[in-house]
Scaffold this active site. Structure first.
Site, PDB file in Angstrom:
ATOM      1  NE  ARG A 280      -4.406   1.392   1.829  1.00  0.00           N
ATOM      2  CZ  ARG A 280      -5.106   2.240   2.561  1.00  0.00           C
ATOM      3  NH1 ARG A 280      -4.634   2.719   3.683  1.00  0.00           N
ATOM      4  NH2 ARG A 280      -6.299   2.615   2.187  1.00  0.00           N
TER       5      ARG A 280
ATOM      6  CG  ASP B 270      -6.399   1.564   9.537  1.00  0.00           C
ATOM      7  OD1 ASP B 270      -6.252   0.340   9.681  1.00  0.00           O
ATOM      8  OD2 ASP B 270      -7.083   2.069   8.620  1.00  0.00           O
TER       9      ASP B 270
ATOM     10  CG  ASP C 194     -11.421  -2.265   5.285  1.00  0.00           C
ATOM     11  OD1 ASP C 194     -11.693  -1.617   6.310  1.00  0.00           O
ATOM     12  OD2 ASP C 194     -10.331  -2.178   4.686  1.00  0.00           O
TER      13      ASP C 194
END
Ligand code: GLA
Length: 734
Positions: free
Chosen positions: A437, A472, A542
């Protein structure tokens, strides 16, 4: 006194009103595992000989039959021939260990574990068994804590190098139980991003089996949990032996079935890619494992784990209280927002009765996508001209609470932080750094890194006057290596990373005692008791699709109560699956956790906004029951077209039942759903229909479920006991 020592028989009996766990010192030196299960009142000679066919005479000096005995702390290298709890490399290159009893202590309560999160020990009693390997000086303390009011035993081990030379821990697990038989099925939770925690069950077979991860986090792919189910175990019946670890890093949970069909169950830190050097005088504390015995099937097990969570794990202002209904802007805007847009969304949310506005990713540095700025925790004034402070002030002025997303453990290569400190991330020497990411993992084993993170993150929280935080963590660790650790300690990094994360979480949460913290790891990628000790809720996944979320929440509830599961209503078509489900179904599923929204309310028609306002009133009224009631699973989405669960108040006078159909079927009759946990002698009125049912009728016959006319139909029943003036003859049956 839940822990008794019988000097004559050299036997420890740990018990409360419902369970017993018995340890015997064979030949006065080896702690053998004699029994774990339903309570026995006392340990008789008969029981001793029935449970263990070996006598002290069998332990001669040179011939210990440990290989065929159930042990409390087996180690390969003495007489045991399987992988045990510990494996230690001595300075001379050998691994042998002969751990023998030296002393024990029974104490009130339970001490916190150094550096690690752990359950609180109010009302509990702790047994410390100290063992010693006389040749090396390695000492092992086995810790056992039992509470009077839950059927769970906490276990961990502390290893002390009392010798004169360094020793290297290569394997240091938290708990081992040697069962004298292997007639069990093994249940574990496996998954992936957006498909976290799916139930997998299979019979034990000879050899090795279990679940584990090397990802550096407890992970979306596995869960630090396993349960052994006796034959025929269901939700309501059967004996279950379950293990869960209070740890957020790489772990193993394994069962080895040996030549005599004995099953060795173990749980602890993953030994692969782990070692820890103990200099003389050093000690190492393993994470805590929770061992749960249920004689009432999987449902009984879950209610014990839920009680553990609420009574002894979660802390702070929100541990047992109502949680604010939130709206999170992530799926409404992603990175593309400005202050006006956020305020418009917040205003609309406020009108619908939502309490808390959460600003997700994209508020800092110059982060317009996921490829920059992690580590630069200063406000992006292009999007927020008045900074976090200005936005938060306006949100607060609306009478709403304000929440903020952060990802403190990460750094983007495109960030001022990385440009200033390229060695602050985890990396393997001069090798290229693998990004995921577009980000790298900060080396939380370093004190300077931790200090920076604490300072920057706390400053952002103060600026924003946060009421809520979403913490997170969006990638796993690769290319293990720390610029600070010497070569022989590089394998300590995985565990040091987690200890560092705990240290940072402890320091930050302590400075914000009134803030509600929610952990997250690309959804439910770090859903474990370790995180729960700092943050009472975690974003469950998610995946917000009502249909596939049913499975995730159902399986998560095996160990964790609804109060821990972040669950939101999102837009349709769903952003993860493209599925369209009715608003009632999305709301019913989100009510199975800590309720919120993750969509652009401004795009909804007025009638849906009115429906949302009315749902919010309902959630607020039912929330204490939904989050903290005794939880019963009624229908499994892993077995059919329906999912159903219910929560019952402590006095059993109120309950909420939720039933969700997946696909509608043509030409089917209404069905009956049998309820659970009610008082059979009381009558209950169902809120919507006003019908009155006997508790016995609801549990033995069931409540009528109308056939669905559309896919994903959800029905909810709110039951309250009728007052004494109401008719005593139930009239609900048709
Ligand atoms: C992770 C979280 C999401 C969202 C994004 C933001 O994927 O699970 O909920 O916060 O990060 O980047």
């Amino acid at each position: 006194m839940p822990i008794l020592y019988d000097e004559q028989r050299r036997c420890f009996h740990l018990s409360n009103d419902r369970i017993s766990y018995i340890i015997r010192l064979a030949a006065g030196k080896y702690p053998l595992h004699l029994y774990w299960g339903r309570r026995v009142r006392a340990v008789s000679d008969d029981l001793l000989s029935r449970l263990c066919s070996y006598t002290d005479a069998d332990f001669s000096l040179n011939e210990t039959p440990l290989d065929s005995l159930p042990q409390e702390c087996p180690v390969f290298g003495c007489a045991d021939l399987c992988e045990g709890m510990l494996h230690i490399l001595h300075a001379d290159g050998t691994h042998a260990l002969d751990l023998q009893y030296v002393s024990h202590q029974i104490t009130q309560g339970k001490k916190p574990l150094r550096g690690l999160p752990s359950a609180r020990g109010e009302h509990a009693e702790t047994l410390t068994l100290t063992l010693l390997d006389r040749v090396s000086g390695i000492e092992v303390e086995l810790l056992y804590t039992l509470w009077p009011d839950i059927d769970i035993l906490a276990r961990s081990a502390r290893i002390v190098n009392g010798g004169a030379s360094p020793a290297v821990l290569e394997r240091a697990l938290s708990a081992c139980v040697d069962f004298e038989q292997a007639d069990f099925s093994l249940l574990t939770l496996s998954g992936a991003w957006a498909r976290e925690r799916q139930i997998v069950t299979r019979p034990l077979v000879p050899g090795d089996q279990g679940t584990s991860t090397v990802r550096g986090a407890s992970s979306a792919q596995t869960s630090p949990f396993m349960a052994l189910l006796s034959p025929g175990t269901t939700e309501t019946a059967g004996e279950v032996y379950a293990f869960s670890l209070c740890y957020s890093g790489s772990f193993t949970a394994s069962v080895h079935v040996d030549q005599h069909a004995m099953a060795r169950a173990q749980i602890g830190i993953q030994p692969f890619n782990f070692s820890w050097t103990l200099m003389p005088g050093d000690s190492f504390q393993t994470p805590e494992a929770y061992l749960c015995f249920s004689a009432d099937g999987l449902g009984g097990m879950s209610r014990q784990f839920h009680a553990l969570t609420h009574r002894y794990i979660t802390t702070g202002r929100y541990a047992r209280s109502a949680r604010p209904l939130l709206i999170n802007n992530w799926e409404a805007t992603y990175f593309d927002f400005d202050e006006d847009q956020l305020l418009a969304l917040a205003r609309c949310a406020k009108e619908a009765g939502i309490d808390l506005f959460v600003l997700d990713d994209g508020w800092f540095g110059h982060r317009d996508a996921d490829n920059s700025s992690l580590g630069d925790w200063y406000d992006d004034v292009r999007k927020l001209p008045h900074g976090l402070a200005g936005l938060s002030e306006k949100i607060h002025a609306m009478g709403m609470k304000f929440g903020l997303w952060v990802e403190p453990e990460m750094v983007s290569p495109d960030s001022d932080l990385y440009r200033a400190h390229p060695d602050w991330c985890i990396h393997a020497g001069g090798r290229p750094r693998t990004e995921a990411r577009h980000q790298l993992v900060l080396d939380m084993s370093r004190e300077d890194v931790r200090d920076y993170v604490v300072t920057q993150i706390c400053a952002a929280f103060r600026r924003a006057r946060v009421d809520y935080v979403k913490w997170d963590m969006n990638r796993n660790i690769t290319m293990y290596g720390s610029a600070r650790l010497p070569a022989q300690r590089q394998q300590e990094l995985g565990h040091r990373y987690i200890l560092g994360v705990y240290d940072v979480m402890r320091r930050i949460t302590a400075q914000f005692p009134d803030v509600l913290f929610e952990s997250c790891a690309s959804g439910g990628g770090r859903f474990d008791f370790g995180m729960m000790c700092f943050m009472p809720q975690a974003w469950c996944s998610d995946n917000t699709d009502a249909h596939t979320r049913c499975r995730i929440q159902y399986a998560t509830s095996l160990v964790f109560p609804p109060s821990t599961m972040g669950a939101h209503v999102s837009a349709v078509p769903n952003h993860q699956t493209g599925r369209v489900t009715p608003l009632e179904a999305r709301a019913a599923v989100a009510m199975g956790g800590t309720y919120g929204y993750e969509l652009d309310l401004l795009k909804l028609p007025d009638d849906e906004l009115r429906q949302i306002a009315s749902l919010n009133r309902r959630v607020k009224a039912l929330q204490p029951l939904l989050l903290y009631g005794a939880f019963y699973r009624l229908k499994s989405p892993f077995e059919g077209n329906e999912t159903a669960w219910m929560s019952v108040s402590e006095d059993r006078r109120e309950a909420v039942v939720t039933h969700v159909f997946a696909q509608a079927q043509p030409n089917v009759r209404p069905s009956l759903l049998r309820l659970a946990g009610l008082d059979p002698s009381l009558d209950y009125r169902e809120e919507k229909t006003g019908r009155v049912y006997g508790g016995d009728e609801l549990m033995q016959h069931g409540i009528r479920i109308e056939k669905p006319w559309n896919d994903y139909r959800a029905q909810q029943f709110h039951l309250t006991t009728v007052s004494s003036s109401a008719p005593s003859v139930p009239s609900g049956r048709e």
